[in-house]
Scaffold this motif. Structure first.
Motif, PDB file in Angstrom:
ATOM      1  N   GLY A  29     -15.387  -7.382  33.345  1.00  0.00           N
ATOM      2  CA  GLY A  29     -16.080  -8.442  34.080  1.00  0.00           C
ATOM      3  C   GLY A  29     -15.721  -8.464  35.554  1.00  0.00           C
ATOM      4  N   THR A  30     -14.474  -8.189  35.879  1.00  0.00           N
ATOM      5  CA  THR A  30     -14.072  -8.206  37.294  1.00  0.00           C
ATOM      6  C   THR A  30     -14.759  -7.103  38.094  1.00  0.00           C
ATOM      7  OG1 THR A  30     -12.146  -6.757  36.957  1.00  0.00           O
ATOM      8  CG2 THR A  30     -11.791  -9.144  36.735  1.00  0.00           C
ATOM      9  N   THR A  31     -15.117  -6.004  37.436  1.00  0.00           N
ATOM     10  CA  THR A  31     -15.725  -4.894  38.169  1.00  0.00           C
ATOM     11  C   THR A  31     -17.144  -5.205  38.624  1.00  0.00           C
ATOM     12  OG1 THR A  31     -16.567  -3.807  36.156  1.00  0.00           O
ATOM     13  CG2 THR A  31     -14.348  -3.211  36.893  1.00  0.00           C
ATOM     14  N   VAL A  59     -14.551   3.205  40.026  1.00  0.00           N
ATOM     15  CA  VAL A  59     -15.495   3.565  38.956  1.00  0.00           C
ATOM     16  C   VAL A  59     -14.776   3.744  37.621  1.00  0.00           C
ATOM     17  CG1 VAL A  59     -17.221   5.235  38.218  1.00  0.00           C
ATOM     18  CG2 VAL A  59     -17.005   4.666  40.641  1.00  0.00           C
ATOM     19  N   ALA A  60     -13.585   4.327  37.662  1.00  0.00           N
ATOM     20  CA  ALA A  60     -12.851   4.621  36.432  1.00  0.00           C
ATOM     21  C   ALA A  60     -12.469   3.360  35.663  1.00  0.00           C
ATOM     22  CB  ALA A  60     -11.592   5.423  36.758  1.00  0.00           C
ATOM     23  N   VAL A  61     -12.304   2.246  36.360  1.00  0.00           N
ATOM     24  CA  VAL A  61     -11.871   1.015  35.695  1.00  0.00           C
ATOM     25  C   VAL A  61     -12.914   0.549  34.678  1.00  0.00           C
ATOM     26  CG1 VAL A  61     -11.349  -1.433  36.035  1.00  0.00           C
ATOM     27  CG2 VAL A  61     -10.343   0.282  37.544  1.00  0.00           C
ATOM     28  N   SER A  62     -14.181   0.583  35.074  1.00  0.00           N
ATOM     29  CA  SER A  62     -15.244   0.166  34.148  1.00  0.00           C
ATOM     30  C   SER A  62     -15.261   1.048  32.908  1.00  0.00           C
ATOM     31  CB  SER A  62     -16.609   0.244  34.842  1.00  0.00           C
ATOM     32  OG  SER A  62     -16.648  -0.602  35.969  1.00  0.00           O
ATOM     33  N   ALA A  63     -15.165   2.355  33.119  1.00  0.00           N
ATOM     34  CA  ALA A  63     -15.197   3.295  31.998  1.00  0.00           C
ATOM     35  C   ALA A  63     -13.996   3.104  31.083  1.00  0.00           C
ATOM     36  CB  ALA A  63     -15.233   4.724  32.523  1.00  0.00           C
ATOM     37  N   LEU A  64     -12.818   2.952  31.662  1.00  0.00           N
ATOM     38  CA  LEU A  64     -11.599   2.780  30.866  1.00  0.00           C
ATOM     39  C   LEU A  64     -11.614   1.464  30.100  1.00  0.00           C
ATOM     40  CD1 LEU A  64      -8.930   4.164  33.360  1.00  0.00           C
ATOM     41  CD2 LEU A  64      -9.634   5.197  31.190  1.00  0.00           C
ATOM     42  N   ALA A  65     -12.198   0.422  30.694  1.00  0.00           N
ATOM     43  CA  ALA A  65     -12.289  -0.867  30.002  1.00  0.00           C
ATOM     44  C   ALA A  65     -13.174  -0.747  28.765  1.00  0.00           C
ATOM     45  CB  ALA A  65     -12.828  -1.938  30.940  1.00  0.00           C
ATOM     46  N   LEU A  66     -14.263  -0.001  28.874  1.00  0.00           N
ATOM     47  CA  LEU A  66     -15.147   0.197  27.724  1.00  0.00           C
ATOM     48  C   LEU A  66     -14.478   1.054  26.654  1.00  0.00           C
ATOM     49  CD1 LEU A  66     -18.607   0.740  29.471  1.00  0.00           C
ATOM     50  CD2 LEU A  66     -17.791  -1.290  28.244  1.00  0.00           C
ATOM     51  N   VAL A  67     -13.724   2.066  27.084  1.00  0.00           N
ATOM     52  CA  VAL A  67     -12.980   2.892  26.125  1.00  0.00           C
ATOM     53  C   VAL A  67     -11.958   2.034  25.382  1.00  0.00           C
ATOM     54  CG1 VAL A  67     -11.306   4.772  25.909  1.00  0.00           C
ATOM     55  CG2 VAL A  67     -13.318   5.056  27.361  1.00  0.00           C
ATOM     56  N   ALA A  68     -11.260   1.186  26.127  1.00  0.00           N
ATOM     57  CA  ALA A  68     -10.262   0.301  25.514  1.00  0.00           C
ATOM     58  C   ALA A  68     -10.915  -0.652  24.519  1.00  0.00           C
ATOM     59  CB  ALA A  68      -9.521  -0.479  26.595  1.00  0.00           C
ATOM     60  N   LEU A  95      -3.062   1.591  30.841  1.00  0.00           N
ATOM     61  CA  LEU A  95      -2.180   2.150  31.876  1.00  0.00           C
ATOM     62  C   LEU A  95      -2.991   2.830  32.969  1.00  0.00           C
ATOM     63  CD1 LEU A  95       0.683   3.611  29.634  1.00  0.00           C
ATOM     64  CD2 LEU A  95       0.680   1.480  30.955  1.00  0.00           C
ATOM     65  N   GLY A  96      -4.090   3.494  32.571  1.00  0.00           N
ATOM     66  CA  GLY A  96      -4.971   4.114  33.557  1.00  0.00           C
ATOM     67  C   GLY A  96      -5.601   3.075  34.475  1.00  0.00           C
ATOM     68  N   ILE A  97      -6.030   1.960  33.894  1.00  0.00           N
ATOM     69  CA  ILE A  97      -6.602   0.876  34.693  1.00  0.00           C
ATOM     70  C   ILE A  97      -5.577   0.346  35.690  1.00  0.00           C
ATOM     71  CG2 ILE A  97      -7.488  -1.487  34.604  1.00  0.00           C
ATOM     72  CD1 ILE A  97      -8.709  -0.740  31.847  1.00  0.00           C
ATOM     73  N   ILE A  98      -4.365   0.145  35.217  1.00  0.00           N
ATOM     74  CA  ILE A  98      -3.305  -0.350  36.097  1.00  0.00           C
ATOM     75  C   ILE A  98      -3.100   0.591  37.272  1.00  0.00           C
ATOM     76  CG2 ILE A  98      -0.819  -0.794  36.241  1.00  0.00           C
ATOM     77  CD1 ILE A  98      -0.987  -1.829  33.332  1.00  0.00           C
TER      78      ILE A  98
END
Length: 198
Positions: A29-31, A59-68, A95-98
């Motif tokens: 949501g933050t992205t 960009v990676a944050v959105s993808a990683l959030a969906l993977v999580a 950890l990737g998001i962080i």
């Protein structure tokens, strides 16, 4: 007969899964919001400012959030080994998001560089980039997500997967006199034509 010890709230499957799902959704949501506000030097370009959303700045944050999120949902139906794998994927995603968010916070100008170039048509234009509070919110949510994933890996090994097939093959399904009757078990017994209250 001694009462079965209750599971602490923080170890319950429902609690940890809900916490992880909410954290992953919060990160995603933050992205959709503005992460970086860019101000340009007077006369450098035609526009005075640019707002860069998290989906563009990281960009990676959105993808990683969906993977999580997918990994968390997988832990609810997976067996023990698959649950460990899914939990590890969730933890690595967190950890990737962080790491990505910390990079944005450390150097917002670099994170906004691509969007600045697209918006102005000028590479290397003088600008002043500052972050909003949304990257911090994403960081906090990802830390919660990582903690939930760690707990899922730790206590999730003791979770049981309840299916009608498990119920059919279990010899200890039927309650004894005075034992509490679980609603899920009741449905399993009834589906086999067995009345648990008889």
């Amino acid at each position: 007969m001694s009462a079965k010890p209750s599971v602490p709230t923080w170890q319950r499957k429902s609690t940890l899964v809900m916490l992880a799902v909410l954290a992953a959704l919060a990160v995603f949501g933050t992205t959709t919001q503005t992460w970086i506000h860019v101000s340009f030097a007077q006369g450098a370009v035609q526009q005075a400012a640019l707002n860069v959303p998290g989906s563009k700045a990281a960009v990676a944050v959105s993808a990683l959030a969906l993977v999580a999120l997918a990994g968390v949902l997988a832990t609810t139906i997976a067996g023990r080994v698959a649950r460990i794998i899914a939990g590890a994927i969730v933890l690595l995603s967190a950890l990737g998001i962080i790491a990505v968010v910390l990079g944005v916070l450390a150097d917002p100008s670099a994170a906004a560089m691509a969007e600045v170039g697209k918006a102005t048509g000028v590479v290397g234009v003088a600008s002043d980039a500052t972050t909003t509070w949304f990257p911090l919110a994403a960081l906090a949510a990802s830390i919660v997500l990582a903690a939930a994933a760690g707990l899922i890996l730790w206590v999730g090994r003791r979770w049981t997967v309840r299916t009608k097939y498990d119920a059919a093959t279990s010899s200890a399904e039927r309650p004894g006199p005075g034992d509490p009757i679980d609603e899920v078990d009741s449905w399993d017994w009834l589906s086999r034509g067995d009345d648990p209250t008889a």
